[in-house]
Design an enzyme around this catalytic site. Structure first.
Site, short mmCIF file in Angstrom:
data_model
loop_
_atom_site.label_atom_id
_atom_site.label_comp_id
_atom_site.label_asym_id
_atom_site.label_seq_id
_atom_site.Cartn_x
_atom_site.Cartn_y
_atom_site.Cartn_z
N TRP A 17 -4.89 -2.69 -6.42
CA TRP A 17 -5.46 -1.35 -6.42
C TRP A 17 -5.51 -0.85 -7.85
O TRP A 17 -4.54 -1.02 -8.60
CB TRP A 17 -4.65 -0.36 -5.57
N ASP A 34 2.44 3.11 3.00
CA ASP A 34 2.20 3.62 1.65
C ASP A 34 2.36 5.13 1.64
O ASP A 34 1.39 5.86 1.75
CB ASP A 34 0.79 3.21 1.17
N HIS A 73 -7.70 6.90 2.05
CA HIS A 73 -8.73 6.64 1.05
C HIS A 73 -10.16 6.79 1.54
O HIS A 73 -11.08 6.17 1.00
CB HIS A 73 -8.52 5.24 0.45
N ASP A 100 -6.67 1.72 3.30
CA ASP A 100 -5.62 2.73 3.16
C ASP A 100 -6.11 3.97 3.91
O ASP A 100 -7.20 4.48 3.64
CB ASP A 100 -5.37 3.03 1.67
N HIS A 133 -2.80 -0.01 4.59
CA HIS A 133 -1.81 0.91 4.03
C HIS A 133 -1.77 2.09 4.96
O HIS A 133 -2.69 2.92 4.97
CB HIS A 133 -2.21 1.37 2.62
N ASP A 153 -5.45 12.57 -0.33
CA ASP A 153 -4.65 11.35 -0.24
C ASP A 153 -3.22 11.66 -0.67
O ASP A 153 -2.73 11.16 -1.67
CB ASP A 153 -5.29 10.30 -1.17
N LYS A 208 -10.89 3.23 -2.73
CA LYS A 208 -10.45 4.63 -2.72
C LYS A 208 -11.66 5.52 -2.95
O LYS A 208 -12.66 5.08 -3.51
CB LYS A 208 -9.41 4.80 -3.82
N ASP A 252 -0.31 11.07 0.70
CA ASP A 252 0.76 10.10 0.97
C ASP A 252 2.01 10.73 1.57
O ASP A 252 3.13 10.44 1.15
CB ASP A 252 1.08 9.29 -0.29
N GLU A 285 -8.04 -2.94 -2.67
CA GLU A 285 -7.89 -1.64 -1.99
C GLU A 285 -8.83 -0.61 -2.60
O GLU A 285 -8.71 -0.26 -3.77
CB GLU A 285 -6.43 -1.18 -2.12
C1 RNT Z 1 -3.06 4.80 -4.46
C2 RNT Z 1 -3.02 3.60 -3.56
C3 RNT Z 1 -1.98 2.57 -3.89
C4 RNT Z 1 -0.65 3.16 -4.30
C5 RNT Z 1 0.49 2.18 -4.34
C6 RNT Z 1 1.65 2.70 -5.09
O1 RNT Z 1 -3.91 5.76 -4.03
O2 RNT Z 1 -2.90 4.01 -2.24
O3 RNT Z 1 -1.84 1.70 -2.83
O4 RNT Z 1 -0.28 4.20 -3.45
O5 RNT Z 1 0.06 0.97 -4.80
ZN ZN Z 2 -2.50 2.50 -0.78
#
Ligand code: RNT
Ligand code: ZN
Length: 417
Positions: A184, A324, A260, A257, A284, A292, A225, A294, A223
């Site tokens: 990523w 994640d 994302h 993810d 993720h 995003d 985004k 998290d 990955e």
């Molecule tokens: C960031 C991505 C990525 C990170 C990690 C730490 O937006 O989701 O995966 O969160 O690699």
């Molecule tokens: Zn991620």
């Protein structure tokens, strides 16, 4: 076995579901737990290491792990409350530097910097997954790495990714396992781009160089985004870019993810789409709140629907479930426990549904019965099966987790500051 569980077992048996077989399957489905929840994505390799590169942690709950010893101790404590098979997802920024193996920059990382993780994982029976770290580093030139217009910057990060793939390969050899290696990058622009194509062509070229070497123990993935903080106008590694890349490069997979995509996109729906073309779907799992963000994964509709798709598509072996999230405002061990248990619970919930009958109803246009059976499932005694699963896995039931988290905070975390 409790009478309560016996009641649940027979209630599910009436629906044609064997709770014993379900618990057995669930116990063996590994969940890859992100090491970076334990220290707010700081890692061990940079001095000024607040997360940067479009990602952010907020909160300053006391007691975060500062060393390999503390992070592994905290993880082990969390693992004592998490049922089922576990993997740890490492970032390259968690390299272990010692007097014998002093600090090197990210393009010079080697297996030896991760050997302590492998020894530890072997001891505890954890699998390992891996990630090159293309953020929180001085060589992220204007938040660009693999797509940078500056050849020197690009080369540094290409070399970093090649080093990481070799490390992942060696970890796989040591553990006799396949290791997911996820790329990523934050690369993007804050304001309106003058050129959207050239950075993508540069990224494509960088990826080709990174994936050139054969690494049979590595599962490669990329990955995508939508945007990052400070990079709101353009992301080089967009959904279409990486999906196209993975589709045209056998052995490279597209990681989804949950945070994302645009907020009304349904990530669960992407799983059966990708299953038409790919034999592996890395994920993720996270909880985006308005962006995003998290947040820690909860047992909510979004996650349940993802679990539903994995289970009813018969894709438990194809979905590579990684977590994640990183919340620095709460006890980090508690965050690991809640997030991972929620994922596990969602899988259990999905496995306790009569999918075959529901599909049949869809195909025979019996939408009324499909709706009614779907609703019936919601008030089935699911919690009793979950409790039984926890007991058999020797971890506390939900009510037992907070006291254990608090105890560890009192005994260990609170002494760190
Ligand atoms: C960031 C991505 C990525 C990170 C990690 C730490 O937006 O989701 O995966 O969160 O690699
Ligand atoms: Zn991620």
């Amino acid at each position: 076995m409790s009478n309560a569980y016996e009641y649940a077992r027979s209630a599910y048996a009436d629906l044609g579901i064997d709770t014993e077989a379900v618990m057995e399957t669930l116990a063996h489905k590994a969940i890859s737990i992100n090491c970076w929840q334990g220290d707010d994505v700081q890692g061990f390799d940079q001095k000024d290491n607040a997360a940067s590169g479009g990602i952010q942690t907020t909160g300053n709950y006391p007691g975060k792990a500062r060393t390999f010893e503390e992070l592994t101790a905290d993880f082990e404590e969390a693992a004592r409350m998490i049922p089922g098979s576990k993997r740890i997802n490492l970032h390259s920024s968690y390299a272990v530097f010692t007097e014998e193996n002093p600090w090197v920059d990210r393009d010079k990382l080697e297996y030896k910097h991760f050997a302590p993780w492998v020894e530890w994982a072997k001891k505890h029976g954890y699998g390992i997954d891996f990630n090159p770290t293309l953020f929180s580093h001085p060589k992220m030139n204007h938040d660009m790495s693999l797509a940078s217009p500056d050849p020197e910057t690009r080369t540094f990060w290409i070399n970093h990714c090649i080093a990481c793939r070799r490390i992942a390969e060696r970890i796989g050899e040591e553990l006799d396992d396949q290791v997911l290696n996820n790329v990523w990058i934050p690369d993007g622009l804050k304001d309106i781009p003058a050129d959207r194509l050239a950075p993508r062509l540069r990224l494509k070229d960088s990826l080709d160089k990174i994936f050139a070497e054969k690494c049979p123990h590595v599962i490669d993935c990329v990955e995508s985004k939508v945007f990052g903080i400070g990079l709101e106008s353009y992301t080089v590694g967009s959904g279409e870019f990486y999906l196209g890349y993975a589709a045209t490069h056998p052995g490279v997979y597209d990681l989804l993810d949950v945070g994302h995509y645009h907020p009304t996109e349904n990530v669960a729906d992407k799983i059966p789409s990708l299953l038409c073309y790919f034999d592996k779907i890395p994920l993720h799992v996270t909880r985006p709140v308005r962006w995003d963000s998290d947040h820690v994964v909860l047992f909510d509709d979004t996650i349940r629907e993802i679990a539903d798709e994995i289970v009813r598509c018969d894709a438990l072996d194809k979905a590579i479930i990684g977590l994640d999230f990183f919340d620095a405002s709460i006890n980090r061990v508690g965050a690991w426990v809640v997030g991972t248990r929620s994922m596990s619970k969602s899988l259990l919930y999905a496995m306790l549904k009569p999918h075959k009958a529901l599909k049949q109803m869809q195909d025979t246009y019996d939408f009324t019965q499909k709706m009614m059976l779907g609703e019936q499932c919601k008030s089935m005694p699911f919690g009793l099966v979950w409790d039984e699963f926890c007991r058999r896995q020797n971890v506390p039931v939900d009510a037992g987790c907070y006291p254990q988290v608090k105890q560890y905070e009192n005994d260990v975390l609170s002494k760190r500051n």
